[in-house]
Motif scaffolding. Sequence first.
Motif, PDB file in Angstrom:
ATOM      1  N   ILE A   1     -10.387  54.848  13.354  1.00 42.35           N
ATOM      2  CA  ILE A   1     -10.104  55.825  14.310  1.00 42.35           C
ATOM      3  C   ILE A   1     -11.452  56.884  13.792  1.00 42.35           C
ATOM      4  CG2 ILE A   1      -7.742  55.681  14.737  1.00 42.35           C
ATOM      5  CD1 ILE A   1      -6.926  57.428  12.410  1.00 42.35           C
ATOM      6  N   GLY A   2     -12.272  56.606  13.083  1.00 41.14           N
ATOM      7  CA  GLY A   2     -13.098  57.315  12.553  1.00 41.14           C
ATOM      8  C   GLY A   2     -14.289  57.985  13.781  1.00 41.14           C
TER       9      GLY A   2
ATOM     10  N   LEU B   1     -11.203  56.671   8.739  1.00 39.81           N
ATOM     11  CA  LEU B   1     -11.347  57.932   9.167  1.00 39.81           C
ATOM     12  C   LEU B   1     -12.705  58.273   9.332  1.00 39.81           C
ATOM     13  CD1 LEU B   1      -8.236  59.155   6.858  1.00 39.81           C
ATOM     14  CD2 LEU B   1      -8.014  58.426   9.321  1.00 39.81           C
TER      15      LEU B   1
ATOM     16  N   SER C   1     -10.757  62.283  13.245  1.00 38.21           N
ATOM     17  CA  SER C   1     -10.246  60.952  13.835  1.00 38.21           C
ATOM     18  C   SER C   1     -10.670  61.156  15.327  1.00 38.21           C
ATOM     19  CB  SER C   1      -8.838  60.849  13.769  1.00 38.21           C
ATOM     20  OG  SER C   1      -8.484  60.158  12.456  1.00 38.21           O
TER      21      SER C   1
END
Length: 466
Positions: free
Chosen positions: A73-74, A410, A439
């Motif tokens: 979810i970076g 992240l 995110s």
Amino acid sequence: MLTWSLVMTSPLQSDLLLSLLAQAIPRLESHFSALPEMDSASDLATHDAMTDVLGQVADRMADNFPYFHPMYIGQMLKAPHPVAKAAYALAQSINPNNHARDGGRASSEMEIEAVAGLARMFGLPQHLGHLTSGGTFANLEALWVAGQLHPGKRILASQQAHYTHSRITSVLQLPFASVPSDTAGRMDLTALEDELRKGGVGTVVATLGTTALGAVDPLHEILALQARYGFRIHVDAAYGGYFRLIADQLDPSASAAFLAIHHADSIVVDPHKHGLQPYGCGCILFRDPAVGRLYSHNSPYTYFTSSQLHLGEISLECSRAGAAAVALWATQRLLPLVPGGEFAQGLAASRRAALEFDRRLRTDGRFLGLSAIRPELDIVVWQVVADALAESSRRAQSIFDQAAAANLHLALVQLPVAFFWENPDNRFAKGDIVTCLRSVLMKPEHEAWLERIWDVLRDSTDKALA
Ligand SMILES: *Cc1c(COP(=O)(O)O)cnc(C)c1O
């Protein structure tokens, strides 16, 4: 049920991809069966050597974050849709070049159709546009046209606009000024009007979906200023453009901005960001097709076989991947760009995931969300509570590391404390910069995975702060 959740059975969708191509490649091949046969001798040794090299590629490519997985979810990264991957690979076996129709007849037609689909999504009654290698080049074309129409006049963009605008204007040798953003990361309209009063403004760049926060500049209000001061408006919606499809589900300001997007003079959107495409696929759209005259040039090398418009005549780039247009066309066939459609539902799921993630962060006690606003799109940023600024930044880094060790990926971002400043727990000076966590919840699956994502973040934070 969403198509792309159904196909999450193997991480890289290998079975699906191989079966799609196993049928489509021979079908394409059959259309060329009338050609005289050629020797395509690939002896066993060459085959073994290629197998070996490809094995090395597979091993090298493992050194990547798992962008395709919901636990990534970076940054703004995800796998293309399987139909895009398959269509790209299929088209590559022909390897068309969309510079001119000589180089890619079918893929040029498909580009024109796919681009028209994007223009329709934005509600443009007519348009001139084409695909580019990405958002940077699409923005370059928009500002190149802007500079020709308003020579010597200034280009304005907000402090949170993509850094590419100040670089592009320096390439184009156009004067540039940056407009402060408010604490929600949107262009500050009072500051904009101050600049407009000084005069000499040719174009205002409105970012609909900033890269750091997903903030949406109030385009509807910038249009009201345009009526008073007169300037071009370029919308950089490289990241956020597709959210036009769920404009009715966004918060009021973002919703009004997206609903006004067809009034912009030019729009950039990146199908390789939210459009499920492989890199590189950007798009530039002009509302007035007459700007095509500014591209006019003579080429002795190309444009021999057709009297129709060539994409190369309205594009600064010459050679471009026809395969990118084919992949986009295929994706839009499968998932039409219509409100309420499956693609739009995917965006809505991402946004719900972001709102729920943000809500949990704010109630945890160890984090601060943006003080002025909840996420406008599907990007969430948060500061870690600490007594000192350096400690807050250190904690963010440590949570980032702990989460990565637990397979939750992240991103880190440096932001002015002003964005979090109104939170009662924040004791730092407004202008200070702090490292925050960020995110991008841009996969539809993120909604279903949120519980798991949250558990890992909570545990990683426990460890990092222990
Ligand atoms: C990503 C992005 C760009 C740059 O686009 P590329 O495709 O990376 O060249 C420009 N503006 C915005 C708002 C972006 O998010």
